[in-house]
Design a protein around this motif. Sequence first.
Motif, PDB file in Angstrom:
ATOM      1  N   ALA A 122     115.972   2.573  80.277  1.00  0.00           N
ATOM      2  CA  ALA A 122     116.185   2.018  78.943  1.00  0.00           C
ATOM      3  C   ALA A 122     115.418   2.836  77.912  1.00  0.00           C
ATOM      4  CB  ALA A 122     115.731   0.568  78.905  1.00  0.00           C
ATOM      5  N   LEU A 123     116.065   3.077  76.803  1.00  0.00           N
ATOM      6  CA  LEU A 123     115.460   3.787  75.678  1.00  0.00           C
ATOM      7  C   LEU A 123     115.664   2.908  74.455  1.00  0.00           C
ATOM      8  CD1 LEU A 123     114.162   6.318  74.426  1.00  0.00           C
ATOM      9  CD2 LEU A 123     116.460   7.298  74.251  1.00  0.00           C
ATOM     10  N   ILE A 124     114.568   2.422  73.888  1.00  0.00           N
ATOM     11  CA  ILE A 124     114.651   1.541  72.729  1.00  0.00           C
ATOM     12  C   ILE A 124     114.106   2.287  71.522  1.00  0.00           C
ATOM     13  CG2 ILE A 124     113.869  -0.614  71.689  1.00  0.00           C
ATOM     14  CD1 ILE A 124     113.719  -1.755  74.517  1.00  0.00           C
ATOM     15  N   SER A 125     114.975   2.480  70.546  1.00  0.00           N
ATOM     16  CA  SER A 125     114.592   3.168  69.320  1.00  0.00           C
ATOM     17  C   SER A 125     114.234   2.139  68.258  1.00  0.00           C
ATOM     18  CB  SER A 125     115.747   4.043  68.838  1.00  0.00           C
ATOM     19  OG  SER A 125     115.423   4.593  67.581  1.00  0.00           O
ATOM     20  N   PRO A 126     112.952   2.043  67.912  1.00  0.00           N
ATOM     21  CA  PRO A 126     112.556   1.046  66.920  1.00  0.00           C
ATOM     22  C   PRO A 126     112.737   1.505  65.478  1.00  0.00           C
ATOM     23  CG  PRO A 126     110.621   2.088  67.828  1.00  0.00           C
ATOM     24  CD  PRO A 126     111.804   2.666  68.549  1.00  0.00           C
ATOM     25  N   VAL A 127     113.036   2.788  65.255  1.00  0.00           N
ATOM     26  CA  VAL A 127     113.117   3.267  63.870  1.00  0.00           C
ATOM     27  C   VAL A 127     114.358   4.085  63.543  1.00  0.00           C
ATOM     28  CG1 VAL A 127     110.627   3.205  63.451  1.00  0.00           C
ATOM     29  CG2 VAL A 127     111.643   5.253  64.418  1.00  0.00           C
ATOM     30  N   SER A 128     115.057   4.625  64.496  1.00  0.00           N
ATOM     31  CA  SER A 128     116.207   5.467  64.194  1.00  0.00           C
ATOM     32  C   SER A 128     117.369   4.624  63.679  1.00  0.00           C
ATOM     33  CB  SER A 128     116.672   6.240  65.425  1.00  0.00           C
ATOM     34  OG  SER A 128     117.830   6.990  65.107  1.00  0.00           O
ATOM     35  N   THR A 129     117.859   4.995  62.513  1.00  0.00           N
ATOM     36  CA  THR A 129     118.963   4.265  61.901  1.00  0.00           C
ATOM     37  C   THR A 129     120.249   5.091  61.888  1.00  0.00           C
ATOM     38  OG1 THR A 129     118.210   5.021  59.740  1.00  0.00           O
ATOM     39  CG2 THR A 129     117.483   2.833  60.456  1.00  0.00           C
ATOM     40  N   ALA A 130     120.195   6.293  62.425  1.00  0.00           N
ATOM     41  CA  ALA A 130     121.381   7.147  62.480  1.00  0.00           C
ATOM     42  C   ALA A 130     122.413   6.530  63.424  1.00  0.00           C
ATOM     43  CB  ALA A 130     121.006   8.547  62.955  1.00  0.00           C
ATOM     44  N   SER A 131     123.658   6.568  63.027  1.00  0.00           N
ATOM     45  CA  SER A 131     124.721   5.948  63.819  1.00  0.00           C
ATOM     46  C   SER A 131     125.250   6.843  64.928  1.00  0.00           C
ATOM     47  CB  SER A 131     125.886   5.561  62.909  1.00  0.00           C
ATOM     48  OG  SER A 131     125.482   4.578  62.019  1.00  0.00           O
TER      49      SER A 131
END
Length: 192
Positions: A122-131
């Motif tokens: 699992a990779l959880i991105s807490p800040v990336s907003t790129a689609s």
Amino acid sequence: MTWQRNLQSLMWLTAVVCLTMLTSCQCENTNSQALKIGVMLDVGERSYDIRALEWAKENINKEGILGSQSIELVYYNSDSAISVAALAREVGDNEDILGVIGPGKSSELKAVSRAFKKAEKALISPVSTASKFFRVYQGEGFLWRTTQADVAQVESMLLAAVEAEASKVALLTDFSEYGDTFFDFFGFFAAE
């Protein structure tokens, strides 16, 4: 001050969500081992406040939410964005790490996504907003985000322009993973 309190509240919530998502997965660790979660937020040129993650970890461990198991956060640092992909392979190959919170930028997310998909972590991105990455890996089940995509920001900006009865709109953005979302969807929403 209000935006700072809102940001701080969001950080706390993000930390709890990230840790809960990673530790609720089915894993093969024995009950006596700590559940290790990698944190790759201090990669590259940015530094993040990790107090919310530590707070969430301490409270989850204190309350015994995971029974006899505890959470251990394993922090990874890198001096340059060039080594982010190598670091991702190293973390991905580490069987003790269940998943990772981070990295802190969309360009870094691009560099690490493939390694975590291959490692089935699992990779959880807490800040990336790129689609872009979330569209590319849609349905793969390993990539998660805790923030809304920039597509919503584009739509909100254009709705604000409509409400203000603007006759013309313009968009200034850079050509990066971050800016691509704005560029890709601005024309679409403007035409609608």
